[in-house]
Design an enzyme around this catalytic site. Structure first.
Site, short mmCIF file in Angstrom:
data_model
loop_
_atom_site.label_atom_id
_atom_site.label_comp_id
_atom_site.label_asym_id
_atom_site.label_seq_id
_atom_site.Cartn_x
_atom_site.Cartn_y
_atom_site.Cartn_z
N ASN A 1 0.84 -1.20 0.00
CA ASN A 1 0.00 0.00 0.00
C ASN A 1 0.87 1.24 0.00
O ASN A 1 2.11 1.14 -0.02
CB ASN A 1 -0.95 -0.03 1.21
CG ASN A 1 -0.17 -0.14 2.50
OD1 ASN A 1 0.65 0.71 2.81
ND2 ASN A 1 -0.41 -1.20 3.26
N LYS B 1 9.76 -15.94 -11.16
CA LYS B 1 8.90 -14.88 -11.69
C LYS B 1 7.77 -15.51 -12.50
O LYS B 1 8.04 -16.31 -13.41
CB LYS B 1 9.75 -13.97 -12.57
CG LYS B 1 9.00 -12.78 -13.10
CD LYS B 1 9.90 -11.94 -14.00
CE LYS B 1 9.05 -10.89 -14.71
NZ LYS B 1 9.69 -10.36 -15.89
N PRO C 1 -2.76 -11.84 9.73
CA PRO C 1 -3.13 -11.72 11.14
C PRO C 1 -3.39 -10.25 11.50
O PRO C 1 -2.85 -9.34 10.86
CB PRO C 1 -1.88 -12.24 11.88
CG PRO C 1 -0.79 -12.24 10.88
CD PRO C 1 -1.41 -12.35 9.52
N ASP C 2 -4.21 -10.03 12.53
CA ASP C 2 -4.48 -8.67 13.00
C ASP C 2 -3.37 -8.35 14.01
O ASP C 2 -3.45 -8.69 15.20
CB ASP C 2 -5.87 -8.65 13.66
CG ASP C 2 -6.28 -7.24 14.02
OD1 ASP C 2 -5.38 -6.39 14.22
OD2 ASP C 2 -7.49 -6.99 14.11
N ILE C 3 -2.33 -7.70 13.53
CA ILE C 3 -1.10 -7.55 14.32
C ILE C 3 -1.33 -6.82 15.64
O ILE C 3 -0.94 -7.29 16.70
CB ILE C 3 -0.02 -6.84 13.48
CG1 ILE C 3 0.37 -7.76 12.32
CG2 ILE C 3 1.20 -6.48 14.33
CD1 ILE C 3 1.46 -7.24 11.44
N PHE D 1 -3.93 2.76 14.95
CA PHE D 1 -4.25 3.81 13.98
C PHE D 1 -5.32 3.27 13.05
O PHE D 1 -5.30 2.09 12.71
CB PHE D 1 -3.00 4.18 13.16
CG PHE D 1 -2.28 5.37 13.72
CD1 PHE D 1 -1.54 5.26 14.88
CD2 PHE D 1 -2.36 6.60 13.09
CE1 PHE D 1 -0.89 6.35 15.42
CE2 PHE D 1 -1.71 7.70 13.61
CZ PHE D 1 -0.97 7.58 14.77
N LYS E 1 -13.49 -1.02 16.14
CA LYS E 1 -12.15 -1.60 16.22
C LYS E 1 -11.60 -1.54 17.64
O LYS E 1 -10.95 -2.46 18.11
CB LYS E 1 -11.18 -0.78 15.34
CG LYS E 1 -11.05 -1.29 13.93
CD LYS E 1 -9.96 -0.51 13.23
CE LYS E 1 -10.12 -0.65 11.73
NZ LYS E 1 -9.25 0.26 10.99
#
Ligand SMILES: Cc1cc2nc3c(=O)[nH]c(=O)nc-3n(C[C@H](O)[C@H](O)[C@H](O)COP(=O)(O)O)c2cc1C
Length: 391
Positions: free
Chosen positions: A205, A284, A300-302, A318, A332
């Site tokens: 991202n 590749k 995973p949701d760190i 955040f 959340k």
């Protein structure tokens, strides 16, 4: 605290004598460094008599033979105050020029910097000075704004050195802040993660890591011991932090869990990729004319995992929200077992992802109030956030 008071060549240099005394009255030890131009207005003898300590003037002066005074003073300083700060000295500090004792010392120190400008209003309003001031503010320099009034040259406008009491108050605030997280361990996750598709491609991202770097710098300024688990980000991290480089979400989770046990405050500022390719191809993948499908599995949701593993720490997440609504952020907060969430509205131009500025809204478990930072540099936002959480 050990304060180095830098005095530069302004008519207001004589007022630095009062400042030195007031800082000593407030319980600080004060050593004075004078520029050459400052010595046209005031003498080292004046400050030596007032402070009882030798002044520094020349870069090559070594009161202790064989010891570099600019490094010694820079290391020993808890706060460096430049008052009055001339346009010239401000510009040099902003651009990293070290051509005299004061500017070299400022370059060499990691101590917080307080700057109190004093100059002709036109000099203060000039584009060059304004740009230099912006640079200083972005580095978390505490600026004690000059006041409006009649200045020595007969003009009227903003340029008069601030009241001595105001400068002392600023120093006291910085002194308090530099102890706010003393003895505390802060763990920060930062930057994007990269989830490999094959050996040359990845899913990621736009995170630059600037917010995480700003948080690390702010925590260091507040006296904390800082560990940053960073994905591959462009933003430079402060070298005084313990930096752990990772690439994937899985690696970030493992590094976070390995460093969270003794953390007092954990901040999840990383933009973790929510999904990773189900299969990582070796080599590749060759191009073909056929459409292709990439199967993605959730990562995973760190921050939730780390919060679970470190229940005694205060954990702040955040949330990059695409709108002003805080409903998702509130959800959340409860679901991930966090103390607070800092939400930034990524739909607004110029803030959030990859930008130099941010605007945070903070919601916490123990208050219905939404705290709003307003638009600030990321470092300003980071200091604001840590200040709120430290309280
Ligand atoms: C009488 C006089 C007063 C001055 N007052 C100021 C001042 O208040 N602020 C300022 O930025 N420069 C002032 N200057 C110009 C600075 O002294 C000059 O830019 C000098 O190079 C600054 O050097 P320094 O930053 O190393 O101290 C003044 C100059 C003179 C001759």
């Amino acid at each position: 605290m050990n304060i180095v008071l830098g005095v530069s060549g302004s008519v207001a240099a004589y007022r630095a004598a009062d400042l030195a005394r007031e800082l000593m009255r407030a319980g600080h030890s004060v050593r004075v460094c004078l520029t050459d131009s400052a010595q046209k207005f005031v003498t080292a003898a004046l400050f030596e008599a007032l402070t009882g300590q030798a002044c520094l003037q020349d870069t090559f002066e070594e009161p202790d033979r064989g010891r570099m005074a600019h490094i010694d003073w820079a290391r020993q300083a808890d706060i460096v105050v430049v008052a009055p700060a001339t346009a010239n000295t401000i510009a040099k500090i902003a651009h990293g020029i070290g051509d005299d004792m004061l500017t070299t010392l400022v370059l060499a120190t990691t101590a917080p910097l307080v700057v109190a400008p004093a100059m002709n209003p036109q000099m203060y309003a000039s584009e060059a000075t304004r740009e230099a001031m912006t640079k200083l503010r972005e580095r978390a320099t505490w600026v004690v704004e000059p006041t409006d009034g009649d200045v020595a040259c007969g003009e009227h406008g903003q340029g008069k050195l601030a009241a001595i009491s105001q400068i002392v108050e600023a120093v006291q605030t910085v002194a308090r802040r530099s102890k706010q997280l003393e003895g505390r361990k802060v763990l920060i996750t930062s930057g994007p993660t990269q989830e490999p598709i094959d050996d040359v491609r990845f899913v990621s991202n736009r995170s630059s890591g600037k917010m995480g770097a700003a948080l690390a710098r702010a925590a260091l300024l507040m006296g904390a011991e800082v560990t940053v688990v960073s994905g591959p980000a462009r933003a430079a991290l402060p070298l005084q932090a313990n930096i752990v480089h990772v690439r994937t979400a899985q690696e970030m989770l493992e590094a976070g869990l390995a460093h969270c046990a003794d953390a007092n405050l954990i901040i999840g500022a990383a933009a973790v990729a929510d999904y990773r390719p189900a299969v990582r191809h070796r080599g590749k993948i060759r191009r073909s004319a056929e459409p292709t499908t990439l199967e993605l599995h959730p990562n995973p949701d760190i921050i939730a995992e780390i919060a679970k593993a470190a229940p005694d720490a205060i954990t702040v997440g955040f949330a990059a929200e695409p709108s002003r609504s805080l409903d998702a952020a509130r959800d959340k907060l409860a679901r991930k077992g966090l103390y607070a969430i800092a939400a930034n509205d990524v739909s607004r131009d110029g803030i959030g992802f990859d930008a130099d500025q941010n605007s945070l809204r903070l919601i916490t478990l123990d208050s219905p109030v939404v705290f709003d930072s307003g638009l600030m540099s990321k470092l300003g936002c980071a200091l604001w956030l840590l200040d709120r959480v430290a309280k």
